[in-house]
Write a protein that holds these residues in place. Structure first.
Motif, PDB file in Angstrom:
ATOM      1  N   ALA A  17       0.962  -1.168  -0.167  1.00  0.00           N
ATOM      2  CA  ALA A  17      -0.241  -0.022  -0.010  1.00  0.00           C
ATOM      3  C   ALA A  17       0.564   1.183  -0.032  1.00  0.00           C
ATOM      4  CB  ALA A  17      -0.768  -0.108   0.846  1.00  0.00           C
ATOM      5  N   GLU A  18       0.834   2.086  -0.579  1.00  0.00           N
ATOM      6  CA  GLU A  18       1.165   3.295  -0.974  1.00  0.00           C
ATOM      7  C   GLU A  18       0.831   4.092   0.618  1.00  0.00           C
ATOM      8  OE1 GLU A  18      -0.106   6.304  -4.013  1.00  0.00           O
ATOM      9  OE2 GLU A  18      -0.315   4.711  -4.806  1.00  0.00           O
ATOM     10  N   PRO A  19       1.531   5.007   0.825  1.00  0.00           N
ATOM     11  CA  PRO A  19       2.142   5.542   2.132  1.00  0.00           C
ATOM     12  C   PRO A  19       0.310   6.627   2.297  1.00  0.00           C
ATOM     13  CG  PRO A  19       3.821   6.240   1.508  1.00  0.00           C
ATOM     14  CD  PRO A  19       2.952   5.188   0.608  1.00  0.00           C
ATOM     15  N   TYR A  20       0.850   7.457   1.292  1.00  0.00           N
ATOM     16  CA  TYR A  20      -0.712   8.352   1.597  1.00  0.00           C
ATOM     17  C   TYR A  20      -0.571   8.646   2.377  1.00  0.00           C
ATOM     18  CZ  TYR A  20      -3.023   4.726  -2.038  1.00  0.00           C
ATOM     19  OH  TYR A  20      -3.500   3.524  -3.324  1.00  0.00           O
ATOM     20  N   GLY A 205     -15.457   2.808  -0.103  1.00  0.00           N
ATOM     21  CA  GLY A 205     -15.204   3.935  -0.071  1.00  0.00           C
ATOM     22  C   GLY A 205     -13.934   4.290  -1.060  1.00  0.00           C
ATOM     23  N   ASN A 206     -13.804   5.589  -1.183  1.00  0.00           N
ATOM     24  CA  ASN A 206     -12.688   6.189  -2.642  1.00  0.00           C
ATOM     25  C   ASN A 206     -11.620   5.607  -1.246  1.00  0.00           C
ATOM     26  OD1 ASN A 206     -12.675   8.660  -1.174  1.00  0.00           O
ATOM     27  ND2 ASN A 206     -13.358   9.201  -2.766  1.00  0.00           N
ATOM     28  N   ILE A 207     -10.185   6.467  -1.219  1.00  0.00           N
ATOM     29  CA  ILE A 207      -9.308   6.022  -0.831  1.00  0.00           C
ATOM     30  C   ILE A 207      -9.206   7.873   0.928  1.00  0.00           C
ATOM     31  CG2 ILE A 207      -7.577   8.027  -2.270  1.00  0.00           C
ATOM     32  CD1 ILE A 207      -6.110   5.026   0.146  1.00  0.00           C
ATOM     33  N   TYR A 208     -10.182   8.394   0.460  1.00  0.00           N
ATOM     34  CA  TYR A 208     -10.115   9.389   1.837  1.00  0.00           C
ATOM     35  C   TYR A 208     -11.316   9.054   2.184  1.00  0.00           C
ATOM     36  CZ  TYR A 208      -8.028  12.503  -1.270  1.00  0.00           C
ATOM     37  OH  TYR A 208      -7.275  13.622  -1.951  1.00  0.00           O
ATOM     38  N   VAL A 209     -12.217   7.620   1.769  1.00  0.00           N
ATOM     39  CA  VAL A 209     -13.086   7.244   2.559  1.00  0.00           C
ATOM     40  C   VAL A 209     -12.436   5.815   3.907  1.00  0.00           C
ATOM     41  CG1 VAL A 209     -14.760   5.743   2.667  1.00  0.00           C
ATOM     42  CG2 VAL A 209     -14.876   7.492   1.659  1.00  0.00           C
ATOM     43  N   ALA A 210     -11.262   5.494   3.437  1.00  0.00           N
ATOM     44  CA  ALA A 210     -10.898   4.147   3.243  1.00  0.00           C
ATOM     45  C   ALA A 210     -10.181   5.007   5.021  1.00  0.00           C
ATOM     46  CB  ALA A 210     -10.064   3.245   3.009  1.00  0.00           C
ATOM     47  N   LEU A 211      -9.178   5.992   4.186  1.00  0.00           N
ATOM     48  CA  LEU A 211      -8.183   7.044   5.788  1.00  0.00           C
ATOM     49  C   LEU A 211      -8.668   6.659   6.826  1.00  0.00           C
ATOM     50  CD1 LEU A 211      -5.885   8.870   3.112  1.00  0.00           C
ATOM     51  CD2 LEU A 211      -5.297   6.509   4.281  1.00  0.00           C
ATOM     52  N   ALA A 212     -10.116   7.410   6.442  1.00  0.00           N
ATOM     53  CA  ALA A 212     -10.919   8.335   8.077  1.00  0.00           C
ATOM     54  C   ALA A 212     -11.199   6.878   8.247  1.00  0.00           C
ATOM     55  CB  ALA A 212     -12.227   8.728   7.532  1.00  0.00           C
ATOM     56  N   LYS A 213     -11.799   5.921   7.614  1.00  0.00           N
ATOM     57  CA  LYS A 213     -12.305   4.878   8.668  1.00  0.00           C
ATOM     58  C   LYS A 213     -10.896   4.040   9.257  1.00  0.00           C
ATOM     59  CE  LYS A 213     -14.864   1.574   6.764  1.00  0.00           C
ATOM     60  NZ  LYS A 213     -15.333   0.905   5.739  1.00  0.00           N
ATOM     61  N   GLN A 214     -10.031   4.374   8.622  1.00  0.00           N
ATOM     62  CA  GLN A 214      -8.474   4.454   9.957  1.00  0.00           C
ATOM     63  C   GLN A 214      -8.180   5.051  10.637  1.00  0.00           C
ATOM     64  OE1 GLN A 214      -5.997   4.082   7.214  1.00  0.00           O
ATOM     65  NE2 GLN A 214      -5.530   1.418   6.533  1.00  0.00           N
ATOM     66  N   ALA A 215      -8.948   6.274  10.560  1.00  0.00           N
ATOM     67  CA  ALA A 215      -8.451   7.633  11.626  1.00  0.00           C
ATOM     68  C   ALA A 215      -9.551   7.338  12.836  1.00  0.00           C
ATOM     69  CB  ALA A 215      -7.906   9.178  10.991  1.00  0.00           C
ATOM     70  N   VAL A 216     -10.127   7.283  12.247  1.00  0.00           N
ATOM     71  CA  VAL A 216     -11.527   6.925  13.365  1.00  0.00           C
ATOM     72  C   VAL A 216     -11.873   5.427  14.448  1.00  0.00           C
ATOM     73  CG1 VAL A 216     -12.735   9.338  12.071  1.00  0.00           C
ATOM     74  CG2 VAL A 216     -13.297   6.331  12.011  1.00  0.00           C
ATOM     75  N   PHE A 217     -11.223   4.490  13.190  1.00  0.00           N
ATOM     76  CA  PHE A 217     -10.981   3.301  14.562  1.00  0.00           C
ATOM     77  C   PHE A 217     -10.346   2.915  16.261  1.00  0.00           C
ATOM     78  CE2 PHE A 217      -8.831  -0.382  14.668  1.00  0.00           C
ATOM     79  CZ  PHE A 217      -9.211  -1.358  14.827  1.00  0.00           C
ATOM     80  N   GLY A 218     -11.246   2.804  16.767  1.00  0.00           N
ATOM     81  CA  GLY A 218     -10.915   2.855  17.896  1.00  0.00           C
ATOM     82  C   GLY A 218     -11.526   3.710  18.735  1.00  0.00           C
ATOM     83  N   GLY A 227      -9.528  -4.133   0.213  1.00  0.00           N
ATOM     84  CA  GLY A 227      -7.996  -3.765  -1.140  1.00  0.00           C
ATOM     85  C   GLY A 227      -8.986  -4.019  -2.529  1.00  0.00           C
ATOM     86  N   PRO A 228      -8.107  -4.116  -3.278  1.00  0.00           N
ATOM     87  CA  PRO A 228      -8.491  -4.806  -4.262  1.00  0.00           C
ATOM     88  C   PRO A 228      -9.419  -5.667  -4.759  1.00  0.00           C
ATOM     89  CG  PRO A 228      -6.148  -3.817  -4.589  1.00  0.00           C
ATOM     90  CD  PRO A 228      -6.765  -4.105  -3.628  1.00  0.00           C
ATOM     91  N   SER A 229     -10.315  -6.133  -5.378  1.00  0.00           N
ATOM     92  CA  SER A 229     -11.288  -7.532  -5.446  1.00  0.00           C
ATOM     93  C   SER A 229     -10.539  -8.538  -5.982  1.00  0.00           C
ATOM     94  CB  SER A 229     -12.843  -6.944  -6.310  1.00  0.00           C
ATOM     95  OG  SER A 229     -13.215  -8.763  -5.517  1.00  0.00           O
ATOM     96  N   ASP A 230     -10.803  -9.304  -6.077  1.00  0.00           N
ATOM     97  CA  ASP A 230      -9.727 -11.271  -6.816  1.00  0.00           C
ATOM     98  C   ASP A 230     -10.352 -11.562  -7.014  1.00  0.00           C
ATOM     99  OD1 ASP A 230      -8.430 -13.080  -4.699  1.00  0.00           O
ATOM    100  OD2 ASP A 230      -8.189 -10.710  -3.697  1.00  0.00           O
ATOM    101  N   ILE A 231      -9.476 -12.740  -7.757  1.00  0.00           N
ATOM    102  CA  ILE A 231     -10.547 -13.606  -7.714  1.00  0.00           C
ATOM    103  C   ILE A 231      -8.969 -14.711  -8.720  1.00  0.00           C
ATOM    104  CG2 ILE A 231     -10.950 -13.435 -10.591  1.00  0.00           C
ATOM    105  CD1 ILE A 231     -13.533 -15.391 -10.289  1.00  0.00           C
ATOM    106  N   LEU A 232      -9.307 -16.259  -8.017  1.00  0.00           N
ATOM    107  CA  LEU A 232      -8.454 -16.975  -8.050  1.00  0.00           C
ATOM    108  C   LEU A 232      -9.748 -18.562  -8.875  1.00  0.00           C
ATOM    109  CD1 LEU A 232      -5.576 -18.709  -7.299  1.00  0.00           C
ATOM    110  CD2 LEU A 232      -6.871 -20.304  -7.569  1.00  0.00           C
TER     111      LEU A 232
END
Lengths: 425, 425
Positions: A17-20, A205-218, A227-232
């Protein structure tokens, strides 16, 4: 176009992940403003980011009725069937509290109760997905969460996606606010004059939503950040190459960083699927992005046998795993790391994304090693219950003192001893 | 010494976590070194921080036998009884996979399976708590986790706490490494030549351990990071002030930032408990720290009635809640936010810390609003299972296409359509 490699040469490179850092700074600043200025800040950010000046954030009653006029009856019918299926599947996840009473009169228990208030983030614009509403709201409803509030960004006229509104209304969620981005997450976490704070926030959500969720966690709980969706796909010579190709493409269209991998001992299938994929791709609406995803993150891996294919699958720990082999039951039990396992020709992954009943919020980026699909447990909390009897304390108190003193915790020992002393023990 | 306040003047000020920027930098640097240099870095950090030069990190077989000679037989006996109780309580938390088959031949299910490998951090030095071993390891064992590895820092002679070793041995955990701090967390997350990486890390530690767990979160799973331990006692005039005081002190001795709060409608109890607390304090081994905790974070709150007391309790959402009232059953159901509820005079909180069977790893800092005690679920993962039938796809496929197209996801629709076409639908 999709690379074909031997098993020994394959390793899935997920990007770190980029540091953003810049985005994180912006997000922290937005959260600070919402905490200090509440609705006023929410209004300002909505003007700045969504280009609309809102007096009231709450979606009005009549907007729901209007939304039904803007979607097809087929859409509503399909949505209702999907809701019934998803509800049925998740109802099997309900938990019971338990209690145990022993002969000494001690009662122990675990109370299982719903969270009180949950916030659901629903993306807007081109990524406004009604199915997201179903997958995030239904497990909360089944858990018994009494208050569910949704937030979703408005367009420049202050309207929100009609499909999203219909989905919310079908589920009985009518506390909906026209706010998005980091400011919406901050409002849910800390509350404003209009929006009361919640206990948990879910939804993509987009990266701003994701970072905001991380920030209010706790401060609040969150489900994991996707993260990105994947299939195998694990397939053998019996698999239909057209199906395999279509299923790989269905994940690849999610974005340029979405891994789509076929693992097969059949070189013939490998080559046929690669050709089918190239042909099908030309007909897709999101062709450009899908092609980029296939070039970046697509792979066809040829293994010496199915054993090796399953090994690779477990190492990748995919979000979606399709098993298209002659004798699937011989292999299912060996797949230990996967968010969801789709078995057989008719279990194409979109069946699970939309309709059959399982949840489409699944562990990405190899976290299926230790994480689970979103489920009813995510909206429940447990509380231990202890009613220790007098007889039990008199019988076992000295052992508790021994253990507490071995750890040097004298006040813990004292809380037991003072009771034993009083009872003359 | 402990402040007595009216309900209207009470608010629990929990300190916002410090940013710990310097410590975070140190921790990230340690993790980087372990990732790059493995055992060699682990050896260097152990020399630097623990003051001992270790050739082998693994605790040797004979160290376990020696440990039994350094603890009392009473300790081993008490520990065994505690293990039996904790095991019995947690066994009731076991989950089953489920499956549902419908008339169209579709099978859906949720597989519930244990994590494969878990790492347990056990603090050393003065905070070496054998009870920590029980509370973190037993739920993993009950979940069926096949591999459990423990890490714990060595002293300057390279030895680890005998009580901790005995607890591990009693549980059958013999893969134990003499490493601690952020370097131990990094080794568990990323692996070294000696220590294979795990899927989840649990267990308490100092600020460096906590920051390291935060930093590796995502690469592995972690349980929540514990804040200061706290207790809130709801009591009425029937409560014994000596018991109340002893129980408040038992949490306060955990550290200067540990809240210990009595909430009561009885002014008489408030004053008696405050005096008893002052008297008992003079006799405690950890007097100085305990007194600081009481001065900082202690409070006696006088309410107008029990209703208000329970309201305050729910607002604080304590880790430990004791209910010492005349008719507890009238109130238990109204306590919605608490890690553990201890009911009645003999359910003093150390009973739960050590012995009765419930887990002592509980949600701190008000997170009981949305979090749970450590439990068997924390060591299980779920996988969705979908075997969609041909009949189901032919019957419902067009609805899935409708939903996918409403979201603009053409490749999703195509994966269904290609199958319907082939079947001539």
């Amino acid at each position: 176009m999709i690379r074909i490699v031997e098993a020994k040469d394959f390793s899935l490179k997920r990007e770190e992940a980029e540091p953003y850092e810049k985005e994180r700074e912006i997000v922290l600043d937005i959260i600070q403003h919402i905490r200090q200025h509440g609705d006023e800040a929410l209004r300002a950010f909505t003007r700045q980011f969504d280009g609309v000046d809102l007096q009231n954030f709450r979606v009005p009653e009549d907007a729901f009725a209007n939304a039904y006029n803007r979607v097809s009856p087929e859409f509503v019918a399909a949505l209702r069937d999907a809701i019934a299926n998803i509800r049925r599947y998740h109802e099997a996840q309900r938990r019971q509290s338990y209690m145990m009473i022993d002969e000494e009169g001690t009662t122990l228990g675990q109370l299982v109760r719903p969270l009180h208030r949950v916030g659901v983030y629903v993306p807007g614009g081109t990524a406004a997905y009604p199915s997201t509403v179903l997958m995030n709201v239904i497990p909360a409803l089944v858990a018994g969460v009494p208050e569910i509030a949704a937030v979703t960004p408005p367009d420049k006229e202050g309207n929100v996606n009609p499909g999203v509104l219909v989905a919310l209304k079908e589920l009985g969620v009518t506390e909906v606010y026209r706010v998005g981005g980091a400011q919406a997450i901050a409002a849910l976490a800390y509350g404003t004059e209009t929006i009361r704070p919640v206990d948990k926030i879910v939804g993509p959500g987009n990266i701003y939503v994701a970072l905001a969720k991380q920030a209010v966690f706790g401060k609040v709980s969150i489900e994991s950040i996707a993260g990105p969706s994947d299939i195998l796909v694990v397939a053998d010579h019996t698999a239909d190459p057209e199906y395999v190709a279509a299923d790989l493409l269905s994940q690849a269209e999610h974005g340029e960083t979405s891994p789509a991998i076929l693992v097969t001992p059949s070189r013939e299938l490998a080559e046929q699927a690669a050709r089918a994929l190239e042909r099908q791709l030309t007909l897709l609406p999101r062709r450009e992005m899908t092609e980029k995803a296939i070039r970046n993150m697509g792979a066809v891996v040829v293994t010496s046998d199915l054993e090796e294919a399953v090994e690779i699958a477990n190492r990748v720990a995919p979000e979606h795993l399709e098993l298209l082999v002659e004798n699937p039951d011989d292999w299912i039990g060996r797949i230990v790391n996967a968010g969801a396992i789709f078995v057989g020709s008719y279990s194409t992954e979109p069946v699970g994304d939309y309709y059959c009943g399982t949840n489409h919020v699944l562990p990405t980026e190899g976290t299926a090693r230790f994480s689970s699909p979103l489920n009813v447990d995510d909206f429940l909390k447990k509380t231990s219950f202890i009613r220790y009897s007098k007889q039990a304390l008199l019988t076992h108190g000295h052992k508790i003192i021994t253990l507490a003193e071995a750890e040097g915790l004298g006040a813990h020992a004292n809380a037991i001893r003072i009771r034993l002393d009083k009872e003359g023990k």
